[in-house]
Structure formats: structure tokens, C-alpha cells
Enzyme design. Structure first.
Site, PDB file in Angstrom:
ATOM      1  CG  HIS A 149      -4.059  -4.174   6.252  1.00 31.35           C
ATOM      2  ND1 HIS A 149      -4.161  -3.082   5.413  1.00 31.35           N
ATOM      3  CD2 HIS A 149      -3.989  -5.254   5.425  1.00 31.35           C
ATOM      4  CE1 HIS A 149      -4.154  -3.483   4.156  1.00 31.35           C
ATOM      5  NE2 HIS A 149      -4.064  -4.814   4.142  1.00 31.35           N
ATOM      6  CG  HIS A 308      -3.967 -10.813  -2.022  1.00 31.22           C
ATOM      7  ND1 HIS A 308      -3.133 -10.078  -2.834  1.00 31.22           N
ATOM      8  CD2 HIS A 308      -4.101 -10.092  -0.882  1.00 31.22           C
ATOM      9  CE1 HIS A 308      -2.782  -8.966  -2.212  1.00 31.22           C
ATOM     10  NE2 HIS A 308      -3.351  -8.966  -1.023  1.00 31.22           N
ATOM     11  CD1 TRP A 324      -6.113 -10.960  -6.136  1.00 29.23           C
ATOM     12  CD2 TRP A 324      -7.551 -10.477  -4.485  1.00 29.23           C
ATOM     13  NE1 TRP A 324      -5.640  -9.849  -5.472  1.00 29.23           N
ATOM     14  CE2 TRP A 324      -6.495  -9.534  -4.457  1.00 29.23           C
ATOM     15  CE3 TRP A 324      -8.569 -10.381  -3.547  1.00 29.23           C
ATOM     16  CZ2 TRP A 324      -6.448  -8.512  -3.513  1.00 29.23           C
ATOM     17  CZ3 TRP A 324      -8.520  -9.365  -2.604  1.00 29.23           C
ATOM     18  CH2 TRP A 324      -7.461  -8.438  -2.602  1.00 29.23           C
TER      19      TRP A 324
END
Length: 450
Positions: A149, A308, A324
């Protein structure tokens, strides 16, 4: 070239004259280039076996006091970066910038000359990676997200944003307030003791190296680390020029449900194949975000499939809920394989049947929708005995979009015999390295990969 050289003179005659004539210290017209380190005797600032000791001088972001020239002695400021020759660009507390020769600078409160032993930094990071009191026993997934991020704000169109700056550390800044970064303040705080131990290492470099160590520690690929990212001295982050949401411009990070139709009635929002209407717009949004950073479709799938894989979503942070994959602290190609092989159902906060089958951790916060590998008993109860897993709609787009799916299917094949895929390992390492070097000016090549 002559004009540029004149503008970049060290603080000598012209610097002193400018200083004396501008008692208000107006910002000068030149801006220093921002490589991360000054290299002495032609050697790198990296630590490596078999090389002579080298000295790293003043680090961008370090606070210093001037010993001279006479008109400037006693003034304090922040190192912005190296200038031409044996000089540094110093930004003073009033905002003005001057180029000061090294012999006129002394450290103020930090070590003025030191080497960064990156092998020692790596060892310290590895030692704090596992914690039985944290999510699934590891801080690794959170640190991988922090680096992602902090880098994902880059725009190739304006050459702004990226892995330099570490503006997220300013709690009142735009990056810290970005809803997509919820929960990352804990990762920043967790790394602070390591940053304190190595004060000459920038926050930007610390965050990226922590992610690399986490990936490798959890069985992922080794990624060559290049230091040299420069921290911003203020909280100003990249412009919020993302798509307009609720009448306001959003941040540059991707949004998991952008472009989808609103509502929770499955009969109204799903097509005959169980896909949320508007998913094509979400696929385009993902391309817009990643193309802006300079990635192609294959790199998008590599980053999503490898990125992910780790950790889980928290409804109190992102609004989404659950892991996930089953083994969320171990590298594998499980994300791609499960997405293709397992059936998936859209759920919302109102799907309380998840609680009754022991899958309450998969129920998202109000207003959010996601997909899970569960079906209610009334629909046959498929997946009731499987580990609890979820996918964001942005994840499911990789399955639904023909171009994305082609790469996803390639990564879903276990061609190693150990739940792994050679192409995925290679592609993710390259794409994540590219992601975490976006927006950098000058990185120092280190003579080690891991």
C-alpha cells in the site's frame, strides 16, 4: 548545462549572499536531486562480506546543525539529499533549501556517520516476524500489505507517489486517513523499534525490506533488496485523483467493489452465473489502477495471486472478513487453485446462516459483499466441511475476465509437487520488486539477494 551548474553550487559565495539577502529564508529556485546515500571512495553503502569498511554519511531525513559558513552557523534543518560534489541539500525549518559542504555539517541527535548492516537488519526483522498472539501467528502478512500500500500510489503519468516518502507514518496525513490503509498503523508501530535501532535507515526502506523478509520467511521467493528510498519530511502524500465515489475523488489504491450495482438481493444483483452485475467495470477499474503504475494484465494476476495469498481481512478495518486460503502464512499457489476449483457464493452481512455452520468469520460488515466457499443448507450445504475461505469481488474478477483467467489457470497448476507453481513464483517476485521500487530516484545495488 552552465546555468544548471551555477544553480547547484554549494553554499559558498553565492550561498552566503543569498542567505544574507533573504532574512526570511525564501525557498530557492533549485531542488536537489534525491539519491539516498553519498558513497565514499566509490564503494556502496551496503554491507557485504569480503569488502572493506565503508562509511555512510548524512542520510536524507536526518536532522543536522551547521558549523558554517559563518552566516549559517548554528542553524538547523533536515537533509533532503546529496547535491553535486561533496555537499548535501539542507532544508531549513523555515522551508529554504541550501547546498552545504560536508565539513560544515554536524549531526544533531543522530549518529552522523555510520554503516547500515543490512544483514543485521534482516536478522532482526526475521526475529520479530512470528508472534503467537497476532493473527494466525505471524506479522508477515500485515508487513507485506504495508509495503504494497505504501508503493501502490505511484502514477507513471505524473511520476508521483510510490515506495518513497513513507507518508503513511503521519497519522493526520492523507495516506494514513485512506480507508484502504486501515489497520496499517499497527504495522508501522510494530517496526518502530527496528527503525530506532537503525536510525540512518529510512522508514521507506524499512517497510520494503520487512516485506521481503516476510515473503521469504513464509516460504516465498527471495527478492533482491535495493536501499535508497527517501522519507518525506511532511505528511503531504500523493494527490487523491482516483475515481469519484459518493461525489468525492478517491485515493489511488484499488477499490474492491468499484463499478458494481448496489444491493444485496441475489435475484437482482447477480447474473445467471452468480457474478455481480457491473463486474466488467470493476475489471476495468483494476486495469486503470495497475496500468497507471506500469503493470500489464499478467503482472496484475501475479500480484493478486501472490499478494492475496497471505493473511486475512478484518471487518473492523476493511469491512471484509476472513482468509483467502487455508494456510495464510505459507507460500503456495492455493489462491489460484482454489478460486478455479471451488464453488463460490456471494454473501453479505445479512447472511446469518454462516454463523450457524461455524463460518461467522466469513460474514462481512454491513454494506459489504464478498464471496465464500460455503452454501447454506437450503442450497445443498456445499463446502460446509471445507476450511473457511473468502474472496473479494476484485479477486473473483480474475476468474471472470477471460484475459485474467488465462494467467490464473496457468498459476493454478501445481508443477512442483508441493502446492507451488514455478511461473507464479518467478512472476510474483519480479512484479512485487517492481511494485516496491516504483517512484524511487536512486537505489543502491547491494551485492546480495537474501
Amino acid at each position: 548545462m552552465a546555468r544548471r551548474s551555477a544553480l547547484l553550487l554549494s553554499a559558498g559565495v553565492l550561498g552566503i549572499v543569498s542567505w544574507l539577502l533573504t532574512s526570511s529564508f525564501q525557498l530557492q529556485t533549485f531542488v536537489a536531486p534525491r539519491p539516498s546515500t553519498i558513497l565514499r571512495r566509490g564503494q556502496t553503502a551496503c554491507h557485504a562480506i569480503g569488502t572493506k569498511t565503508r562509511e555512510l554519511l548524512f542520510q536524507p531525513g536526518q536532522r543536522v546543525t551547521l558549523k558554517g559558513p559563518p552566516a549559517m552557523a548554528g542553524s538547523q534543518g533536515i537533509v533532503v539529499g546529496p547535491a553535486l560534489g561533496n555537499a548535501f541539500a539542507i532544508q531549513f525549518d523555515n522551508g529554504s533549501i541550501f547546498h552545504i559542504e560536508t565539513h560544515n555539517i554536524e549531526g544533531a541527535g543522530t549518529q552522523a556517520a555510520a554503516q547500515i548492516d543490512f544483514n543485521a537488519v534482516r536478522a532482526d526483522l526475521k526475529n520479530l516476524m512470528d508472534d503467537p498472539n497476532w493473527d494466525d501467528g505471524s506479522y508477515g502478512p500485515l508487513l507485506i500489505r504495508l509495503a504494497w500500500h505504501s508503493s501502490g500510489t505511484y502514477s507513471k503519468y505524473t511520476n508521483t507517489g510510490g515506495s518513497e516518502g513513507a507518508a503513511m507514518r503521519f497519522v493526520h496525513g492523507a495516506e494514513a486517513k485512506d480507508p484502504e490503509n486501515a489497520g496499517l498503523a499497527h504495522a508501522i508501530k510494530y517496526l518502530q523499534p527496528i527503525k530506532d535501532k537503525y536510525p540512518l535507515m529510512s522508514y521507506s526502506d524499512m517497510w520494503i525490506l520487512a516485506a521481503y523478509v516476510a515473503i521469504e520467511h513464509m516460504g516465498g521467493p527471495s527478492i533482491e533488496f535495493k536501499p535508497g528510498r527517501v522519507d518525506t519530511p511532511n505528511e503531504k502524500g500523493p494527490e487523491w485523483d482516483g475515481p469519484v465515489i459518493d461525489g468525492k475523488a478517491s485515493s489511488r489504491l484499488p477499490h474492491a467493489e468499484y463499478g458494481l450495482v448496489e444491493g444485496f438481493d441475489r435475484d437482482k444483483v447477480l447474473d445467471s452465473e452468480g457474478r455481480i452485475l457491473g463486474w466488467e467495470r470493476l475489471a476495468q477499474h483494476m486495469r486503470d489502477v495497475f496500468y497507471r503504475m506500469g503493470f500489464n494484465d499478467r503482472e496484475i494476476v501475479a500480484l493478486m495471486t501472490g499478494g492475496h495469498l497471505w493473511g486475512r481481512c478484518h471487518p473492523e478495518h476493511s469491512g471484509y472478513a476472513g482468509p483467502w486460503v487455508e494456510e495464510m502464512t505459507k507460500w503456495s499457489n492455493e489462491y489460484a487453485a482454489d478460486m478455479i476449483e471451488d464453488p463460490w457464493r456471494m454473501v453479505s452481512h445479512s447472511d446469518t446462516w454462516l454463523d450457524t455452520i461455524g463460518a461467522e468469520e466469513l460474514r462481512p460488515a454491513p454494506g459489504k459483499r464478498q464471496y465464500v466457499n460455503k452454501f447454506p443448507p437450503a442450497e445443498g450445504g456445499s463446502g460446509l466441511d471445507d476450511p473457511n475461505q473468502m474472496m473479494l469481488v476484485a479477486d473473483m474478477v480474475l476468474l471472470w475476465d477471460p484475459a485474467f483467467r488465462q494467467t490464473l489457470e496457468e498459476y493454478a497448476v501445481d508443477d512442483t509437487g508441493s502446492d507451488d507453481n514455478h511461473a507464479l513464483r518467478r512472476d510474483f517476485a519480479a512484479a512485487y520488486k517492481k511494485l516496491t521500487e516504483l517512484g524511487t530516484r536512486t537505489l543502491t545495488a547491494c551485492p546480495f539477494a537474501h
